[in-house]
Write a protein that holds these residues in place. Structure first.
Motif, PDB file in Angstrom:
ATOM      1  N   ALA A 262       0.733  -1.230  -0.109  1.00  0.00           N
ATOM      2  CA  ALA A 262       0.104   0.055  -0.069  1.00  0.00           C
ATOM      3  C   ALA A 262       0.886   1.229   0.184  1.00  0.00           C
ATOM      4  O   ALA A 262       0.589   2.255  -0.773  1.00  0.00           O
ATOM      5  CB  ALA A 262      -0.789  -0.039   1.105  1.00  0.00           C
ATOM      6  N   ALA A 263       1.868   1.268   0.819  1.00  0.00           N
ATOM      7  CA  ALA A 263       2.667   2.349   0.855  1.00  0.00           C
ATOM      8  C   ALA A 263       3.599   2.635  -0.492  1.00  0.00           C
ATOM      9  O   ALA A 263       3.782   3.860  -0.881  1.00  0.00           O
ATOM     10  CB  ALA A 263       3.874   2.133   1.916  1.00  0.00           C
ATOM     11  N   ILE A 264       3.850   1.473  -1.106  1.00  0.00           N
ATOM     12  CA  ILE A 264       4.501   1.942  -2.457  1.00  0.00           C
ATOM     13  C   ILE A 264       3.514   2.104  -3.520  1.00  0.00           C
ATOM     14  O   ILE A 264       3.613   2.968  -4.500  1.00  0.00           O
ATOM     15  CB  ILE A 264       5.123   0.373  -2.890  1.00  0.00           C
ATOM     16  N   CYS A 265       2.211   1.498  -3.493  1.00  0.00           N
ATOM     17  CA  CYS A 265       1.258   1.554  -4.806  1.00  0.00           C
ATOM     18  C   CYS A 265       0.268   2.568  -4.681  1.00  0.00           C
ATOM     19  O   CYS A 265      -0.491   2.958  -5.687  1.00  0.00           O
ATOM     20  CB  CYS A 265       0.865   0.144  -5.125  1.00  0.00           C
ATOM     21  N   ARG A 266       0.013   3.184  -3.475  1.00  0.00           N
ATOM     22  CA  ARG A 266      -1.363   3.837  -3.094  1.00  0.00           C
ATOM     23  C   ARG A 266      -1.353   4.893  -4.048  1.00  0.00           C
ATOM     24  O   ARG A 266      -0.262   5.679  -4.387  1.00  0.00           O
ATOM     25  CB  ARG A 266      -1.416   4.215  -1.770  1.00  0.00           C
ATOM     26  N   SER A 267      -2.641   5.582  -4.278  1.00  0.00           N
ATOM     27  CA  SER A 267      -2.811   6.736  -4.815  1.00  0.00           C
ATOM     28  C   SER A 267      -3.425   7.678  -3.981  1.00  0.00           C
ATOM     29  O   SER A 267      -3.592   7.493  -2.885  1.00  0.00           O
ATOM     30  CB  SER A 267      -3.977   6.495  -5.947  1.00  0.00           C
TER      31      SER A 267
ATOM     32  N   ASP B 141      -6.593   6.687  -2.760  1.00  0.00           N
ATOM     33  CA  ASP B 141      -6.422   5.751  -1.729  1.00  0.00           C
ATOM     34  C   ASP B 141      -6.260   6.380  -0.319  1.00  0.00           C
ATOM     35  O   ASP B 141      -6.933   5.767   0.644  1.00  0.00           O
ATOM     36  CB  ASP B 141      -5.365   4.764  -1.911  1.00  0.00           C
ATOM     37  N   VAL B 142      -5.131   7.219  -0.309  1.00  0.00           N
ATOM     38  CA  VAL B 142      -4.835   7.794   0.933  1.00  0.00           C
ATOM     39  C   VAL B 142      -6.374   8.539   1.771  1.00  0.00           C
ATOM     40  O   VAL B 142      -6.531   8.366   2.878  1.00  0.00           O
ATOM     41  CB  VAL B 142      -3.778   8.957   0.655  1.00  0.00           C
ATOM     42  N   GLU B 143      -6.910   9.228   0.842  1.00  0.00           N
ATOM     43  CA  GLU B 143      -8.131  10.024   1.283  1.00  0.00           C
ATOM     44  C   GLU B 143      -9.160   8.836   1.807  1.00  0.00           C
ATOM     45  O   GLU B 143      -9.837   9.105   2.895  1.00  0.00           O
ATOM     46  CB  GLU B 143      -8.723  10.673   0.460  1.00  0.00           C
TER      47      GLU B 143
ATOM     48  N   ARG C  30      -9.136  -1.889   3.452  1.00  0.00           N
ATOM     49  CA  ARG C  30      -8.986  -0.601   2.412  1.00  0.00           C
ATOM     50  C   ARG C  30      -7.512  -0.512   2.330  1.00  0.00           C
ATOM     51  O   ARG C  30      -6.947   0.026   1.169  1.00  0.00           O
ATOM     52  CB  ARG C  30      -9.620   0.479   3.114  1.00  0.00           C
ATOM     53  N   ILE C  31      -6.462  -0.494   3.179  1.00  0.00           N
ATOM     54  CA  ILE C  31      -5.117  -0.641   3.073  1.00  0.00           C
ATOM     55  C   ILE C  31      -4.695  -1.574   1.961  1.00  0.00           C
ATOM     56  O   ILE C  31      -4.070  -1.309   1.315  1.00  0.00           O
ATOM     57  CB  ILE C  31      -4.525  -0.539   4.290  1.00  0.00           C
ATOM     58  N   ALA C  32      -5.176  -2.967   2.125  1.00  0.00           N
ATOM     59  CA  ALA C  32      -4.910  -3.963   1.423  1.00  0.00           C
ATOM     60  C   ALA C  32      -5.225  -3.747   0.016  1.00  0.00           C
ATOM     61  O   ALA C  32      -4.491  -3.818  -1.037  1.00  0.00           O
ATOM     62  CB  ALA C  32      -5.614  -4.999   1.841  1.00  0.00           C
ATOM     63  N   GLN C  33      -6.268  -3.152  -0.164  1.00  0.00           N
ATOM     64  CA  GLN C  33      -6.627  -2.878  -1.727  1.00  0.00           C
ATOM     65  C   GLN C  33      -5.950  -1.660  -2.245  1.00  0.00           C
ATOM     66  O   GLN C  33      -5.515  -1.936  -3.642  1.00  0.00           O
ATOM     67  CB  GLN C  33      -8.392  -2.230  -1.658  1.00  0.00           C
ATOM     68  N   ALA C  34      -5.411  -0.797  -1.531  1.00  0.00           N
ATOM     69  CA  ALA C  34      -4.399   0.179  -2.057  1.00  0.00           C
ATOM     70  C   ALA C  34      -3.160  -0.322  -2.656  1.00  0.00           C
ATOM     71  O   ALA C  34      -2.269   0.118  -3.109  1.00  0.00           O
ATOM     72  CB  ALA C  34      -4.232   1.281  -1.161  1.00  0.00           C
TER      73      ALA C  34
END
Length: 244
Positions: free
Chosen positions: A106-111, A114-116, A151-155
């Motif tokens: 998630a930290a690498i790929c999030r948009s 996603d963060v919001e 939700r984190i996993a989806q990111a």
């Protein structure tokens, strides 16, 4: 020629279906251990209890089975899904591994979106955690925790990590019920401490610090493991009779 409509437009309010009502109540009872593991779920008895035909009862049971909360045996009878506490150490190891993988991804790929959305689920979690702490009903917090981590996993943009992690979280919800009660009643933990852990995870994901996100995910899982194993040890020893 215009035809004047004489019938007033009705405002309809969605009504809960019979199967949804059965599903909701049984799910709550299973997750809160009112219905213990391996408890039988007789369709006829449930039909009398809810005053419904067998069709909506079966629909509710199928839905619960899809979440791993009930199982159908070879003789077609249905029971609450058993809990095998002998496999708890294996479960906790798998939770640790998948939590680290999903949160790092998630930290690498999030948009930014996603963060919001992760931040929004955190706000909901914090409200549900406070409600659980105030009422001693741990299910709102358990559901909020599930939604937050999923939700984190989806990111993380890895459907396999997210899928396996979802299954792990679903299987662990009843263990989390035990853990939550023990955590707050016996260990004296606070909602604020739990919320702080989650906020730190979100910040690591927001700034895309993959190493920190993985470290925090591991620490979160390790703490759960330690607390739960301590709960099991206390539960077992409290039932031992001391000869005098």
């Amino acid at each position: 020629m215009l035809v004047k409509k004489t019938a007033a437009r009705e405002t309809t309010v969605p009504r809960e279906t019979g199967s949804t009502r059965v599903y909701t109540e049984l799910r709550h009872n299973i997750l809160s251990m009112v219905l213990p593991p391996s408890a039988p779920l007789d369709e006829v008895g449930l039909g009398k209890r809810f005053q419904l035909s067998r069709s909506p009862i079966r629909e509710a049971l199928v839905r619960l089975a899809s979440e791993g909360l009930v199982v159908t045996l070879q003789n077609r009878s249905t029971i609450v899904a058993p809990l095998d506490f002998r496999s708890v150490p294996e479960y906790l190891d798998a939770l640790d591994l998948l939590q680290r993988a999903t949160h790092r991804s998630a930290a690498i790929c999030r948009s930014q979106r996603d963060v919001e959305e992760i931040e929004a689920t955190l706000v909901v979690f914090e409200k549900k955690a406070k409600l659980s702490f105030d009422t001693n009903d741990w299910l709102p917090m358990i559901e909020g925790n599930y939604d937050f981590h999923i939700r984190i996993a989806q990111a993380g943009r890895n459907q396999y990590f997210a899928g396996f992690y979802k299954r792990i979280l679903e299987e662990g919800r009843r263990m989390l019920y035990f853990h939550s009660e023990f955590l707050f009643k016996s260990l004296g933990s606070t909602v604020e401490r739990l919320n702080q852990h989650h906020r730190e995870m979100v910040e690591a994901i927001r700034i895309q610090d993959a190493n920190e996100a993985e470290r925090l995910a591991h620490e979160h899982a390790r703490q759960f493991k330690g607390d739960f194993l301590e709960y099991m040890e206390r539960s077992i020893t409290s039932k031992m009779a001391i000869a005098t």
